[in-house]
Design a protein around this motif. Structure first.
Motif, PDB file in Angstrom:
ATOM      1  N   CYS A   1      10.502  -2.071   3.757  1.00 48.26           N
ATOM      2  CA  CYS A   1       9.844  -3.371   3.912  1.00 48.26           C
ATOM      3  C   CYS A   1       8.594  -3.492   3.048  1.00 48.26           C
ATOM      4  O   CYS A   1       8.144  -4.597   2.772  1.00 48.26           O
ATOM      5  CB  CYS A   1       9.489  -3.613   5.372  1.00 48.26           C
ATOM      6  SG  CYS A   1       8.381  -2.350   6.068  1.00 48.26           S
ATOM      7  N   GLY A   2       7.991  -2.406   2.612  1.00 47.32           N
ATOM      8  CA  GLY A   2       6.872  -2.474   1.682  1.00 47.32           C
ATOM      9  C   GLY A   2       5.519  -2.717   2.316  1.00 47.32           C
ATOM     10  O   GLY A   2       4.531  -2.854   1.613  1.00 47.32           O
ATOM     11  N   ILE A   3       5.427  -2.764   3.634  1.00 46.39           N
ATOM     12  CA  ILE A   3       4.150  -3.096   4.253  1.00 46.39           C
ATOM     13  C   ILE A   3       3.138  -1.962   4.145  1.00 46.39           C
ATOM     14  O   ILE A   3       1.947  -2.184   4.322  1.00 46.39           O
ATOM     15  CB  ILE A   3       4.349  -3.476   5.737  1.00 46.39           C
ATOM     16  CG1 ILE A   3       5.029  -2.344   6.493  1.00 46.39           C
ATOM     17  CG2 ILE A   3       5.130  -4.768   5.864  1.00 46.39           C
ATOM     18  CD1 ILE A   3       5.203  -2.629   7.982  1.00 46.39           C
ATOM     19  N   TYR A   4       3.597  -0.716   3.846  1.00 47.26           N
ATOM     20  CA  TYR A   4       2.674   0.400   3.692  1.00 47.26           C
ATOM     21  C   TYR A   4       2.496   0.804   2.224  1.00 47.26           C
ATOM     22  O   TYR A   4       1.766   1.743   1.931  1.00 47.26           O
ATOM     23  CB  TYR A   4       3.171   1.613   4.489  1.00 47.26           C
ATOM     24  CG  TYR A   4       2.902   1.513   5.967  1.00 47.26           C
ATOM     25  CD1 TYR A   4       1.620   1.691   6.465  1.00 47.26           C
ATOM     26  CD2 TYR A   4       3.920   1.228   6.860  1.00 47.26           C
ATOM     27  CE1 TYR A   4       1.359   1.595   7.828  1.00 47.26           C
ATOM     28  CE2 TYR A   4       3.673   1.125   8.222  1.00 47.26           C
ATOM     29  CZ  TYR A   4       2.390   1.317   8.698  1.00 47.26           C
ATOM     30  OH  TYR A   4       2.135   1.217  10.040  1.00 47.26           O
ATOM     31  N   ASN A   5       3.148   0.119   1.304  1.00 47.56           N
ATOM     32  CA  ASN A   5       3.043   0.478  -0.109  1.00 47.56           C
ATOM     33  C   ASN A   5       1.616   0.325  -0.596  1.00 47.56           C
ATOM     34  O   ASN A   5       0.926  -0.639  -0.268  1.00 47.56           O
ATOM     35  CB  ASN A   5       3.961  -0.405  -0.953  1.00 47.56           C
ATOM     36  CG  ASN A   5       5.424  -0.079  -0.739  1.00 47.56           C
ATOM     37  OD1 ASN A   5       5.744   0.955  -0.176  1.00 47.56           O
ATOM     38  ND2 ASN A   5       6.294  -0.971  -1.175  1.00 47.56           N
ATOM     39  N   LYS A   6       1.165   1.278  -1.423  1.00 50.14           N
ATOM     40  CA  LYS A   6      -0.146   1.187  -2.046  1.00 50.14           C
ATOM     41  C   LYS A   6      -0.023   0.542  -3.424  1.00 50.14           C
ATOM     42  O   LYS A   6       0.996   0.654  -4.097  1.00 50.14           O
ATOM     43  CB  LYS A   6      -0.769   2.584  -2.182  1.00 50.14           C
ATOM     44  CG  LYS A   6      -1.352   3.123  -0.892  1.00 50.14           C
ATOM     45  CD  LYS A   6      -2.168   4.369  -1.162  1.00 50.14           C
ATOM     46  CE  LYS A   6      -2.868   4.847   0.099  1.00 50.14           C
ATOM     47  NZ  LYS A   6      -3.708   6.039  -0.168  1.00 50.14           N
ATOM     48  N   TYR A   7      -1.100  -0.104  -3.821  1.00 48.61           N
ATOM     49  CA  TYR A   7      -1.138  -0.755  -5.136  1.00 48.61           C
ATOM     50  C   TYR A   7      -1.017   0.277  -6.245  1.00 48.61           C
ATOM     51  O   TYR A   7      -1.619   1.355  -6.177  1.00 48.61           O
ATOM     52  CB  TYR A   7      -2.454  -1.525  -5.276  1.00 48.61           C
ATOM     53  CG  TYR A   7      -2.765  -1.964  -6.690  1.00 48.61           C
ATOM     54  CD1 TYR A   7      -2.216  -3.139  -7.209  1.00 48.61           C
ATOM     55  CD2 TYR A   7      -3.595  -1.204  -7.506  1.00 48.61           C
ATOM     56  CE1 TYR A   7      -2.497  -3.539  -8.496  1.00 48.61           C
ATOM     57  CE2 TYR A   7      -3.880  -1.601  -8.794  1.00 48.61           C
ATOM     58  CZ  TYR A   7      -3.330  -2.766  -9.293  1.00 48.61           C
ATOM     59  OH  TYR A   7      -3.603  -3.155 -10.563  1.00 48.61           O
ATOM     60  N   LYS A   8      -0.235  -0.036  -7.257  1.00 45.63           N
ATOM     61  CA  LYS A   8      -0.117   0.785  -8.455  1.00 45.63           C
ATOM     62  C   LYS A   8      -0.488  -0.067  -9.665  1.00 45.63           C
ATOM     63  O   LYS A   8      -0.106  -1.231  -9.754  1.00 45.63           O
ATOM     64  CB  LYS A   8       1.304   1.332  -8.611  1.00 45.63           C
ATOM     65  CG  LYS A   8       1.697   2.340  -7.548  1.00 45.63           C
ATOM     66  CD  LYS A   8       3.090   2.902  -7.814  1.00 45.63           C
ATOM     67  CE  LYS A   8       3.483   3.938  -6.760  1.00 45.63           C
ATOM     68  NZ  LYS A   8       4.842   4.488  -7.013  1.00 45.63           N
TER      69      LYS A   8
ATOM     70  N   LEU B   1      -3.475  -3.863  10.133  1.00 47.32           N
ATOM     71  CA  LEU B   1      -4.861  -3.441   9.963  1.00 47.32           C
ATOM     72  C   LEU B   1      -5.057  -2.658   8.671  1.00 47.32           C
ATOM     73  O   LEU B   1      -6.090  -2.787   8.002  1.00 47.32           O
ATOM     74  CB  LEU B   1      -5.303  -2.589  11.166  1.00 47.32           C
ATOM     75  CG  LEU B   1      -5.225  -3.272  12.537  1.00 47.32           C
ATOM     76  CD1 LEU B   1      -5.726  -2.334  13.619  1.00 47.32           C
ATOM     77  CD2 LEU B   1      -6.035  -4.565  12.543  1.00 47.32           C
ATOM     78  N   THR B   2      -4.066  -1.859   8.311  1.00 46.15           N
ATOM     79  CA  THR B   2      -4.166  -1.068   7.082  1.00 46.15           C
ATOM     80  C   THR B   2      -4.271  -1.956   5.858  1.00 46.15           C
ATOM     81  O   THR B   2      -5.119  -1.742   4.978  1.00 46.15           O
ATOM     82  CB  THR B   2      -2.951  -0.136   6.949  1.00 46.15           C
ATOM     83  OG1 THR B   2      -2.936   0.769   8.044  1.00 46.15           O
ATOM     84  CG2 THR B   2      -3.006   0.647   5.644  1.00 46.15           C
TER      85      THR B   2
ATOM     86  N   TYR C   1      -2.017  -6.714  -1.474  1.00 40.94           N
ATOM     87  CA  TYR C   1      -2.128  -6.413  -0.049  1.00 40.94           C
ATOM     88  C   TYR C   1      -1.974  -7.674   0.808  1.00 40.94           C
ATOM     89  O   TYR C   1      -1.577  -7.573   1.975  1.00 40.94           O
ATOM     90  CB  TYR C   1      -3.455  -5.724   0.232  1.00 40.94           C
ATOM     91  CG  TYR C   1      -3.500  -4.326  -0.344  1.00 40.94           C
ATOM     92  CD1 TYR C   1      -2.539  -3.385  -0.003  1.00 40.94           C
ATOM     93  CD2 TYR C   1      -4.482  -3.953  -1.255  1.00 40.94           C
ATOM     94  CE1 TYR C   1      -2.560  -2.112  -0.540  1.00 40.94           C
ATOM     95  CE2 TYR C   1      -4.512  -2.686  -1.800  1.00 40.94           C
ATOM     96  CZ  TYR C   1      -3.549  -1.762  -1.445  1.00 40.94           C
ATOM     97  OH  TYR C   1      -3.559  -0.499  -1.991  1.00 40.94           O
ATOM     98  N   THR C   2      -2.270  -8.835   0.246  1.00 46.18           N
ATOM     99  CA  THR C   2      -1.984 -10.079   0.964  1.00 46.18           C
ATOM    100  C   THR C   2      -0.475 -10.247   1.127  1.00 46.18           C
ATOM    101  O   THR C   2       0.012 -10.703   2.169  1.00 46.18           O
ATOM    102  CB  THR C   2      -2.577 -11.282   0.218  1.00 46.18           C
ATOM    103  OG1 THR C   2      -4.002 -11.145   0.147  1.00 46.18           O
ATOM    104  CG2 THR C   2      -2.252 -12.585   0.933  1.00 46.18           C
ATOM    105  N   THR C   3       0.287  -9.876   0.097  1.00 46.69           N
ATOM    106  CA  THR C   3       1.744  -9.919   0.186  1.00 46.69           C
ATOM    107  C   THR C   3       2.251  -8.940   1.244  1.00 46.69           C
ATOM    108  O   THR C   3       3.153  -9.252   2.033  1.00 46.69           O
ATOM    109  CB  THR C   3       2.376  -9.585  -1.177  1.00 46.69           C
ATOM    110  OG1 THR C   3       1.898 -10.510  -2.157  1.00 46.69           O
ATOM    111  CG2 THR C   3       3.893  -9.677  -1.122  1.00 46.69           C
ATOM    112  N   ASN C   4       1.658  -7.741   1.284  1.00 49.43           N
ATOM    113  CA  ASN C   4       2.031  -6.781   2.324  1.00 49.43           C
ATOM    114  C   ASN C   4       1.759  -7.341   3.722  1.00 49.43           C
ATOM    115  O   ASN C   4       2.560  -7.171   4.652  1.00 49.43           O
ATOM    116  CB  ASN C   4       1.258  -5.475   2.137  1.00 49.43           C
ATOM    117  CG  ASN C   4       1.855  -4.605   1.033  1.00 49.43           C
ATOM    118  OD1 ASN C   4       2.814  -5.011   0.376  1.00 49.43           O
ATOM    119  ND2 ASN C   4       1.288  -3.443   0.826  1.00 49.43           N
TER     120      ASN C   4
END
Length: 472
Positions: free
Chosen positions: A17-24, A137-138, A291-294
Motif C-alpha cells: 500500500c505504500g503508507i510506510y514508504n520513505k522518500y527517495k 502519525l508516521t 508524505y501527503t500522498t502516503n
C-alpha cells in the motif's frame, strides 16, 4: 480482536500500500550532466561556493554592513521565525505518538419534589492513545520534518539574497562615486573651456554660437552630476532600509581598491545543487507532497484508538453511596471508513497530482539554477575581457591628452583639440568604471547563483525514483 488487526496489517503489507514508504531522491542525472555550457567550463579544483562571504567580499566597511544586516534585517528575522514555527510543528507531530492525559473532576446537586439535594461527585482522569498501525502519525511526522527542511532552506535563501543585495548596493555606491568624480571633472573642464571661449570672443577669435554650444554642454554635464548625486542618496536610503534603520550616509571605500579572486570556478554540478537553498527548498516540497500522498492512502485503513478512565466516585449509576469507590473503564475503538470512500479516492488523486507537480517544479529548479550560473559566469568572463580591452583604450586617450597639452603649450594646436582629447579620456574612464562594476556584479551573481556557505546535505540524484501511481 488481535487476529483481526494482524490480518488487516498483513494485508496492507502484502498489497504494497505504500503508507510506510520513505522518500527517495529522484534520479535526474540526465538534467545535471550537461548543466553547464561547454564553452563556460571552469576549473573545479576550488569552487566559489566554498568561499565564505567574508573571503569573497574583503572590504572591511562592506563586511560591517553585511554583519549588521544579518542582525537587523526584517525579512531575515521573519524567515528565522518561520523556522521556529516549523520546529514547533515537528515537535507536535512527535508528541502525537504519546497518549493524551486529562483530569475530569465533576460534581452535581440534584433534588426532586423539594427533597433533600443529592450530592454526587467524580474525581477522575482519562487517557487516550491512537495506535499508529497504518502510518497516519508516521507520515505526519515525516511531513513536518520536510516542512522544517523547507523553512530552513528558505531562511538560507533569504540570507544569501540579503548578503548579495547589500554587496550590490555597496558596489553601486562605489560606482556612482567614481562616475560622479569623473563627471565633476568634466564639468570643470567645460567651465574652463567656456571661460577661454569668452576671452577668445572678446578678442574676435570666436563667435557667440560656439560659446552658447559650450555653455549647453557644460549645463548638460552639470545636470548629469546632479542626477548621479540623487542616485547616490537613493541608493544610500535603500541600503539603510535593508539594514533596518533610517536613511543615513553610508561609509564606504573606493571602487579602485576592490579586489576579488582572479580565478573563479563553479565547481561540479552536484556541488552546486547541494549548496543552493532553493533546490533544497524544492526537494523539501517534493518530500511533503510524497508524505501527503502516503497519508491519503492511510485514510483508506482503519483508525484504532484505546481509551481508559479511572477515578473515585460516589455515583455508581443506580445508587449514591458515601463514601464512594473506584471506577475503572477501558474502551478500544476501530473506525473503518465505509461511506466516504469517494472522498478518500478524490483526496488520493489530488495528492498524486500535487506530487507530480512538485517533481516537475524540482526538475525546473535545477534547470533554472544552471541558467543562473551560466549567465553569471558568462557575464564575468565577458566583463574581464572588456576590462582588458578598455585598459588599452584608456592608454591611447592618456597619450593623446599628454601630446596635445605639449603642442598647445608650444602654440601648434588650439584649446579645443586639447579639450576634445581630455573629454575622450574621461569618456573612456567612465566606460572602464562601468565594465569594472559589471565584473563585480558578475561576482555577486555567481555568489548568489552558487548559494555559497549553505549547508551541504546529501548529494542529490544518486538514487532512482518512480512516482507511485497504483491504488491504495
Amino acid at each position: 480482536m488481535k487476529k483481526i488487526l494482524f490480518a488487516l496489517f498483513a494485508t496492507c503489507l502484502l498489497e504494497g500500500c505504500g503508507i510506510y514508504n520513505k522518500y527517495k531522491q529522484p534520479d535526474l542525472t540526465a538534467t545535471t550532466d550537461s548543466l553547464f555550457r561547454e564553452e563556460l567550463a571552469a576549473d573545479t579544483a576550488s569552487s566559489l561556493a566554498e568561499l565564505s562571504w567574508k573571503e569573497l567580499f574583503a572590504d572591511p566597511q562592506l563586511q560591517d554592513l553585511i554583519s549588521q544586516a544579518l542582525r537587523t534585517n526584517t525579512d531575515l528575522h521573519i524567515a528565522r521565525l518561520k523556522v521556529k514555527e516549523a520546529q514547533a510543528s515537528l515537535m507536535s507531530s512527535k508528541l502525537a505518538y504519546l497518549p493524551s492525559l486529562q483530569l475530569d473532576p465533576e460534581g452535581s446537586l440534584s433534588s426532586f419534589e423539594r427533597s433533600k439535594p443529592a450530592k454526587t461527585y467524580t474525581l477522575g482522569a482519562s487517557a487516550s492513545w491512537e495506535a499508529d498501525l497504518f502510518g497516519k502519525l508516521t507520515n505526519a511526522k515525516r511531513n513536518a520534518r520536510a516542512a522544517l527542511e523547507e523553512s530552513d532552506a528558505y531562511r538560507q535563501a533569504v540570507q544569501t539574497q540579503l548578503i548579495a543585495t547589500v554587496a550590490e548596493s555597496y558596489y553601486t555606491l562605489l560606482m556612482l562615486d567614481e562616475q560622479a568624480n569623473v563627471t565633476a571633472e568634466t564639468v570643470e573642464n567645460w567651465k574652463e573651456y567656456v571661460q577661454t571661449l569668452y576671452s577668445l570672443m572678446k578678442a574676435g577669435q570666436a563667435d557667440r554660437s560656439t560659446v552658447s554650444q559650450a555653455e549647453a554642454s557644460r549645463a548638460d554635464a552639470a545636470a548629469s552630476l546632479l542626477s548621479l548625486q540623487q542616485s547616490i542618496k537613493e541608493t544610500e536610503n535603500s541600503l539603510s532600509s535593508l539594514l533596518g534603520q533610517t536613511a543615513r550616509h553610508i561609509e564606504r571605500g573606493s571602487l579602485s581598491r576592490q579586489s576579488f579572486p582572479q580565478n573563479l570556478s563553479t565547481g561540479v554540478p552536484l556541488d552546486l545543487l547541494a549548496n543552493r537553498p532553493d533546490i533544497r527548498q524544492a526537494e523539501a516540497a517534493l518530500k511533503q507532497a510524497f508524505y501527503t500522498t502516503n497519508s491519503a492512502r492511510a485514510a483508506f485503513y482503519p483508525s484504532i484508538t484505546l481509551n481508559g478512565a479511572a477515578g473515585w466516585t460516589n455515583n455508581g449509576g443506580t445508587t449514591i453511596t458515601n463514601p464512594g469507590g473506584w471506577l475503572l473503564q477501558a474502551i478500544g475503538s476501530l473506525i473503518q471508513p465505509l461511506f466516504n470512500r469517494g472522498e478518500n479516492i478524490a483526496n488520493l488523486k489530488i495528492a498524486k497530482a500535487q506530487q507530480e507537480e512538485a517533481l516537475l517544479s524540482f526538475r525546473q529548479s535545477l534547470l533554472d539554477a544552471g541558467e543562473e550560473v551560466n549567465n553569471a559566469l558568462s557575464q564575468w568572463q565577458t566583463a574581464r575581457e572588456r576590462i582588458r580591452l578598455n585598459d588599452e583604450q584608456v592608454k591611447h586617450p592618456q597619450n593623446t591628452v599628454h601630446d596635445t597639452q605639449l603642442l598647445m603649450e608650444h602654440g601648434t594646436t588650439n584649446f579645443l583639440e586639447a579639450l576634445t582629447a581630455r573629454q575622450s579620456l574621461l569618456s573612456a574612464r567612465l566606460t572602464l568604471i562601468a565594465d569594472r562594476y559589471d565584473e563585480i556584479q558578475s561576482v555577486i551573481s555567481l555568489y548568489h547563483a552558487l548559494a555559497a556557505e549553505t549547508t551541504k546535505d546529501t548529494l542529490f540524484f544518486s538514487l532512482s525514483y518512480t512516482l507511485p501511481v497504483s491504488g491504495p
